[in-house]
Motif scaffolding. Structure first.
Motif: not given
Length: 104
Positions: A20, A87-88, A99, A65, A97, A63, A67
């Motif tokens: 990440e 997505t969040s 991803f 993240v 966010d 990976r 926004t």
């Protein structure tokens, strides 16, 4: 990883935790010179070559993240082959966010 400028100062860095990307920063004066691309490429190469104790590949993706407020970052990562995998939900501030993952 860090990227040094011509005078030896650090002009970019990438923090990788597992597979990440937690942080990617490039000095504003040094952007659009391929520094971020080089840092991400180094992280990808590391993840691709990382093996578990049995010799099997440890990761199959890189990976990160971003926004919704960072459309330029999303475009940059898309140009490197990253695609959203989740997505969040939107927050009270309206942003959510993305991803992103680059799978191999």
């Amino acid at each position: 990883w860090v990227h040094e400028g011509a005078n030896g100062s650090i002009v970019g860095c990438l923090l990788l935790v597992g597979n990440e990307v937690e942080v990617l920063v490039v000095d504003e004066k040094c952007r659009r010179q391929g520094i971020a691309k080089a840092l991400v490429s180094s992280a990808e190469a590391h993840c691709r070559g990382s093996l578990d104790p049995s010799g099997a590949a440890r990761y199959n993706a890189l990976r990160l993240v971003v926004t919704a407020a960072q459309p330029a970052a999303r475009s940059f990562y898309a140009s490197l082959g990253f695609a959203p995998y989740r997505t969040s939900p939107s927050s009270i501030f309206g942003d959510h966010d993305f991803f992103l993952s680059k799978t191999w």
